[in-house]
Structures are given as C-alpha cells and as structure tokens.
Design an enzyme around this catalytic site. Structure first.
Site, PDB file in Angstrom:
ATOM      1  N   LYS A 137      51.867  26.359 138.031  1.00 53.15           N
ATOM      2  CA  LYS A 137      50.776  26.582 138.988  1.00 53.15           C
ATOM      3  C   LYS A 137      49.690  27.486 138.401  1.00 53.15           C
ATOM      4  CE  LYS A 137      53.731  25.745 143.017  1.00 53.15           C
ATOM      5  NZ  LYS A 137      54.116  26.180 144.385  1.00 53.15           N
TER       6      LYS A 137
ATOM      7  N   TYR B 215      63.436  39.671 151.758  1.00 53.92           N
ATOM      8  CA  TYR B 215      64.711  39.064 152.151  1.00 53.92           C
ATOM      9  C   TYR B 215      65.766  40.131 152.418  1.00 53.92           C
ATOM     10  CZ  TYR B 215      62.123  35.170 150.225  1.00 53.92           C
ATOM     11  OH  TYR B 215      61.137  34.251 149.985  1.00 53.92           O
TER      12      TYR B 215
ATOM     13  N   LYS C 103      47.991  36.606 144.213  1.00 53.69           N
ATOM     14  CA  LYS C 103      49.284  35.949 143.998  1.00 53.69           C
ATOM     15  C   LYS C 103      49.337  35.459 142.565  1.00 53.69           C
ATOM     16  CE  LYS C 103      52.236  32.157 145.475  1.00 53.69           C
ATOM     17  NZ  LYS C 103      52.588  31.233 146.564  1.00 53.69           N
TER      18      LYS C 103
ATOM     19  N   GLU D 187      39.631  39.013 143.607  1.00 59.29           N
ATOM     20  CA  GLU D 187      40.219  38.022 144.521  1.00 59.29           C
ATOM     21  C   GLU D 187      40.388  38.615 145.928  1.00 59.29           C
ATOM     22  OE1 GLU D 187      41.266  34.964 144.598  1.00 59.29           O
ATOM     23  OE2 GLU D 187      41.413  34.262 142.529  1.00 59.29           O
TER      24      GLU D 187
ATOM     25  N   LYS E 109      51.605  39.730 145.417  1.00 58.79           N
ATOM     26  CA  LYS E 109      52.871  39.023 145.245  1.00 58.79           C
ATOM     27  C   LYS E 109      53.018  38.603 143.802  1.00 58.79           C
ATOM     28  CE  LYS E 109      54.979  34.761 146.761  1.00 58.79           C
ATOM     29  NZ  LYS E 109      54.754  33.526 147.437  1.00 58.79           N
TER      30      LYS E 109
ATOM     31  N   SER F 230      61.718  36.002 146.011  1.00 56.27           N
ATOM     32  CA  SER F 230      63.090  35.516 145.907  1.00 56.27           C
ATOM     33  C   SER F 230      63.788  35.947 144.617  1.00 56.27           C
ATOM     34  CB  SER F 230      63.090  33.989 146.036  1.00 56.27           C
ATOM     35  OG  SER F 230      62.250  33.404 145.053  1.00 56.27           O
TER      36      SER F 230
ATOM     37  N   ARG G  20      61.883  28.158 145.318  1.00 62.37           N
ATOM     38  CA  ARG G  20      61.643  26.724 145.112  1.00 62.37           C
ATOM     39  C   ARG G  20      62.943  25.935 145.224  1.00 62.37           C
ATOM     40  NH1 ARG G  20      57.240  27.415 140.154  1.00 62.37           N
ATOM     41  NH2 ARG G  20      55.731  28.595 141.390  1.00 62.37           N
TER      42      ARG G  20
HETATM   43  C1  PBG Z   1      54.355  28.448 148.261  1.00 60.23           C
HETATM   44  C2  PBG Z   1      55.010  29.772 148.218  1.00 60.23           C
HETATM   45  C3  PBG Z   1      55.842  30.247 147.193  1.00 60.23           C
HETATM   46  C4  PBG Z   1      56.347  31.454 147.636  1.00 60.23           C
HETATM   47  C5  PBG Z   1      55.823  31.704 148.888  1.00 60.23           C
HETATM   48  N1  PBG Z   1      54.982  30.652 149.242  1.00 60.23           N
HETATM   49  C6  PBG Z   1      56.239  29.625 145.916  1.00 60.23           C
HETATM   50  C7  PBG Z   1      55.205  29.207 144.967  1.00 60.23           C
HETATM   51  O1  PBG Z   1      54.056  29.621 145.029  1.00 60.23           O
HETATM   52  O2  PBG Z   1      55.565  28.412 144.120  1.00 60.23           O
HETATM   53  C8  PBG Z   1      57.342  32.283 146.867  1.00 60.23           C
HETATM   54  C9  PBG Z   1      58.170  33.220 147.655  1.00 60.23           C
HETATM   55  C10 PBG Z   1      59.377  33.730 146.956  1.00 60.23           C
HETATM   56  O3  PBG Z   1      59.635  33.467 145.770  1.00 60.23           O
HETATM   57  O4  PBG Z   1      60.126  34.435 147.627  1.00 60.23           O
HETATM   58  N2  PBG Z   1      53.000  28.374 148.290  1.00 60.23           N
END
Ligand code: PBG
Length: 328
Positions: free
Chosen positions: A223, A319, A196, A239, A254, A280, A206
């Site tokens: 992050k 989505y 990720k 990982e 992701k 998203s 968010r």
């Molecule tokens: C939170 C999480 C996130 C997403 C899925 N789980 C956001 C982040 O890591 O800040 C993002 C999913 C998306 O953008 O569709 N741990």
C-alpha cells in the site's frame, strides 16, 4: 542541588509515586476495535491475535454490554466480508442492509450511549484487498473518494457517531465532510487516520479480515503508493494539518509504538484531539513473547499504553483495552 535535592524521595513508596504520577490511563481513554462476521453464536479466535475474536451480531450484543459495564464507552467497527460479495469498487460497502450497517444498529440498539465509530476504506470489500479502486496497477484517488463519501453517509444513516477513514486517499476528508453536510449529518464526526504509515505491523489485522492485497498481476502488492513512508516526519505534520483544514474532528497516528516521536510532534502542532492506534502487530508481539514466558504480559502492556498516552495520545485504539481495564 544534591544533597539538598534527592529525586529518589519522590519514589520511596507506591503512595508517593502515585501522587506525583504525570500520566494516568483510564477506561475512557480507549477506543475498542471490534471485528464483526456473519452468522450466529460465532466467536472465532484470530490465530495471530490470541484472545481476540471475530464475532457475529448476537455475540456483539453481549460484548458491547460488557464493555459498557467496564467503563469502555467507544468502539471502532470493522467487518469481515464474504469473498463472494467483494468487487473492485467495494459495492457491498454501500448496502444499507450490509454487515457494517447492521452492526452499527446492533450496537446502538443494545447500548444507545456507546460511541460508535466505523472504519471507512474499501479493503475489506475489495476483491483486490486495496483501500481504493484498482485500475492498471494503480489505486484511483478521486473515484475512491466518491465511494468513501457514500460509504460515510451510509454509516451515518445507520447511526454511526463518527466515521474513521483509514484509506489515505488525498482529499477524502473534504469529500466526506461535504457529503455528510449535504445529507444532513452535520453532527456526524470524522476521525481521520491522518498519519498512517505503510507498516508491516498490520499483518494480523489483514489475517483477521482476510483483507491483504491479493497477489495477482497488475495489482500492487503493498500500500506504499497511498500510505506513508515510515522514514518521514515532516510529511506527517503536513498530512495531519491538511486533514484538519478539510474538516477532521480527530486526527490519528498509526501504528503506535514505533511512531511516538510523530505523536508528540503532532500533539505539539495541532489543537484537535489526537488518537493513536496500537495496531494488531504490536498486540501480537506482546502476546507471543508473553506466551513464551520471555516478557511479563501485564507489565509490558501497561508500560506501552502509558508511553502512548505520555507521548500525547488523547485516545488510544487498542486490542488491549479490556485486559488493561481489568488491571485498573
Ligand atoms: C484498513 C485498515 C488497516 C488497519 C486498520 N484499517 C489495515 C491496512 O491498512 O492494511 C490496521 C489495523 C491493525 O493492524 O490493527 N484500511
């Protein structure tokens, strides 16, 4: 050799193109992310995600029935938590009667065969909007893993089939696996967000959950100390391999589209199912361009989903799941 071989023969009609098509998307490829809120009759459109909604539990019931009828048989649950319930340790995440736990039960009571996966991370529950506990500007690793494992057991107790840790702490898969085994949840699976990336494509998500890192002193604004650097490739394999060694049943890359090289690389390397999360921001870009009339929504959507599967995805969290299935 030309002229005996003419590649265009295999493209002369839709029928022959269909016959020789290498990659086909079906409803069972999808994992449908759902955003849950408190209340009754709530179906709240997310501003940066047109035609995607936060829904209350009663609306969730209807949604789940509709998904099942469409052949969509797996959901990934996220909850939007009231600010008053948030703290640094995400205490509310462990509430046996919390929104996530009730959402799991709602899906299972409505449609017992629907596969339920749950997001495991602190951010929707964290007063700082981080995936772990924040202390003096740092995100604590091992202390966070403990909470994530308790959270996983709580979701399993409520009836989740799979937990999906999305936090990127080191060692959390092992901690979670051991906790599930200890508590008698041998059959509860783990889908690990194993590669990720720290991505700007998570913005609309968010917004949806009001879970962005808060802008106050001594709290990291991004992050990047736990999610991966987008420039790295070998690290993604490391990982992922580690998560499999620790007990992950399914691994994930992701975001999707910008990381399809990583998807293929991991697919070639591992022998567990690979999931890809089309996030998203990827959804928002297509919707926005289509709204302006600059791109054809359905064609671009299908092209992207095919690309994700062709790259090696066995599972696509998207989505677009409903939009895509309607076209099939
Ligand atoms: C939170 C999480 C996130 C997403 C899925 N789980 C956001 C982040 O890591 O800040 C993002 C999913 C998306 O953008 O569709 N741990």
């Amino acid at each position: 050799m030309y002229p005996l071989i003419r590649n265009r023969r295999l493209r002369t009609s839709e029928a022959i193109r269909h016959l020789v098509r290498e990659t086909i998307i079906t409803p069972s490829d999808f994992l449908v992310p759902l955003f849950i809120v408190e209340g009754k009759g709530v179906k709240d459109e997310i501003a940066s995600m047109p035609n995607y909604y936060r829904m209350s539990l009663d609306v969730l019931e209807k949604e789940v029935k509709e998904l099942w009828q469409m052949g969509l048989c797996a959901v990934l649950l996220f909850v939007k938590v009231d600010d008053t319930l948030k703290d640094n340790k995400g205490t509310e995440a462990l509430n046996p009667d919390g929104l996530m736990q009730r959402a799991i039960k709602t899906v299972k009571n409505t449609c017992p065969e629907m596969l339920v996966m749950t997001d495991v991370a602190l951010d929707p529950f964290s007063s700082y909007g981080h995936d772990g506990i924040v202390t003096e500007g740092k995100i604590l690793n091992d202390e966070t893993c403990e909470i994530l494992s308790e959270m996983s057991v709580s979701h399993a107790s409520a009836g989740a089939d799979f937990v999906a840790p999305s936090d990127m702490m080191d060692g959390r898969i092992l901690t979670i696996r051991e906790a599930l085994e200890d508590e008698g949840f041998q059959d509860t699976g783990i889908m690990s967000y194993s590669a990720k990336y720290a991505s700007a494509f998570y913005g609309p998500f968010r917004d949806a959950l009001d879970s962005a890192p808060v802008d106050i002193k001594n709290v990291p604004k991004d992050k990047k100390t736990y999610q991966m650097d987008s420039a790295n490739r070998f690290e993604a394999i490391k990982e992922t391999q580690q998560d499999i060694d620790e007990g992950a049943d399914i691994v994930m890359v992701k975001p999707g589209l910008c990381y399809l090289d990583i998807v293929r690389e991991i697919k070639n390397e591992v022998d567990v199912p690979v999931a890809v999360y089309q996030v998203s921001g990827e959804y928002a870009m297509v919707k926005a361009a289509a709204e302006k009339g600059w791109l054809d929504h359905d064609s671009v959507m299908m092209e992207q989903l095919i690309a994700i599967k062709r790259a090696g995805a066995n599972i696509i969290a998207s989505y677009f799941a409903k939009d895509a299935v309607k076209l099939m």
